[in-house]
Design a protein around this motif. Structure first.
Motif, PDB file in Angstrom:
ATOM      1  N   LYS A 139      39.559  -0.331 -23.723  1.00  0.00           N
ATOM      2  CA  LYS A 139      38.216  -0.451 -23.147  1.00  0.00           C
ATOM      3  C   LYS A 139      38.279  -1.055 -21.751  1.00  0.00           C
ATOM      4  O   LYS A 139      37.569  -0.621 -20.844  1.00  0.00           O
ATOM      5  N   ARG A 140      39.120  -2.069 -21.566  1.00  0.00           N
ATOM      6  CA  ARG A 140      39.270  -2.699 -20.252  1.00  0.00           C
ATOM      7  C   ARG A 140      39.813  -1.690 -19.243  1.00  0.00           C
ATOM      8  O   ARG A 140      39.365  -1.627 -18.094  1.00  0.00           O
ATOM      9  N   THR A 157      40.793  -3.339 -27.282  1.00  0.00           N
ATOM     10  CA  THR A 157      40.270  -4.131 -26.166  1.00  0.00           C
ATOM     11  C   THR A 157      40.941  -3.730 -24.855  1.00  0.00           C
ATOM     12  O   THR A 157      40.273  -3.571 -23.834  1.00  0.00           O
ATOM     13  N   ALA A 158      42.259  -3.553 -24.874  1.00  0.00           N
ATOM     14  CA  ALA A 158      42.978  -3.150 -23.665  1.00  0.00           C
ATOM     15  C   ALA A 158      42.536  -1.756 -23.212  1.00  0.00           C
ATOM     16  O   ALA A 158      42.380  -1.508 -22.009  1.00  0.00           O
ATOM     17  N   LYS A 192      43.611  -5.700 -30.378  1.00  0.00           N
ATOM     18  CA  LYS A 192      44.072  -5.932 -29.002  1.00  0.00           C
ATOM     19  C   LYS A 192      44.228  -4.611 -28.254  1.00  0.00           C
ATOM     20  O   LYS A 192      43.915  -4.513 -27.066  1.00  0.00           O
ATOM     21  N   LYS A 247      37.062   0.730 -18.274  1.00  0.00           N
ATOM     22  CA  LYS A 247      36.095   0.060 -17.393  1.00  0.00           C
ATOM     23  C   LYS A 247      36.667  -0.093 -15.988  1.00  0.00           C
ATOM     24  O   LYS A 247      35.980   0.192 -14.991  1.00  0.00           O
ATOM     25  N   ASP A 248      37.921  -0.519 -15.880  1.00  0.00           N
ATOM     26  CA  ASP A 248      38.556  -0.703 -14.572  1.00  0.00           C
ATOM     27  C   ASP A 248      38.666   0.618 -13.817  1.00  0.00           C
ATOM     28  O   ASP A 248      38.397   0.688 -12.621  1.00  0.00           O
TER      29      ASP A 248
END
Length: 76
Positions: free
Chosen positions: A41-42, A38-39, A35, A45-46
């Motif tokens: 990477k997000r 994933t956070a 998790k 990206k943002d």
């Protein structure tokens, strides 16, 4: 020091960790690590999209404009 462990040593360490913490605790920990990745990477990206949007907006607002008075443009 870590270069001398080898595959057998890594297997022994994995078994000791499994015995100490248990399969459920390790699975939960790996889920939390997943998790977190994933956070991260997000977030990357943002922020990349935000930088690109700001760059595009800055390009639009800093573009050269014709500020010659209308009368002079019409006579030219």
């Amino acid at each position: 020091m870590l270069n001398n462990i080898g595959p057998a040593g890594l297997l022994l360490i994995a078994i000791v960790v499994l015995v100490l913490f248990g399969r459920g605790k390790i699975a939960g920990l790996m889920g939390e690590v997943g998790k977190g990745i994933t956070a991260f990477k997000r977030g990357v990206k943002d922020s990349t999209q935000e930088i690109e949007n700001a760059s595009n907006t800055a390009d639009d607002t800093t573009a050269a404009r014709d500020v010659t008075p209308r009368a002079e443009r019409d006579n030219a």
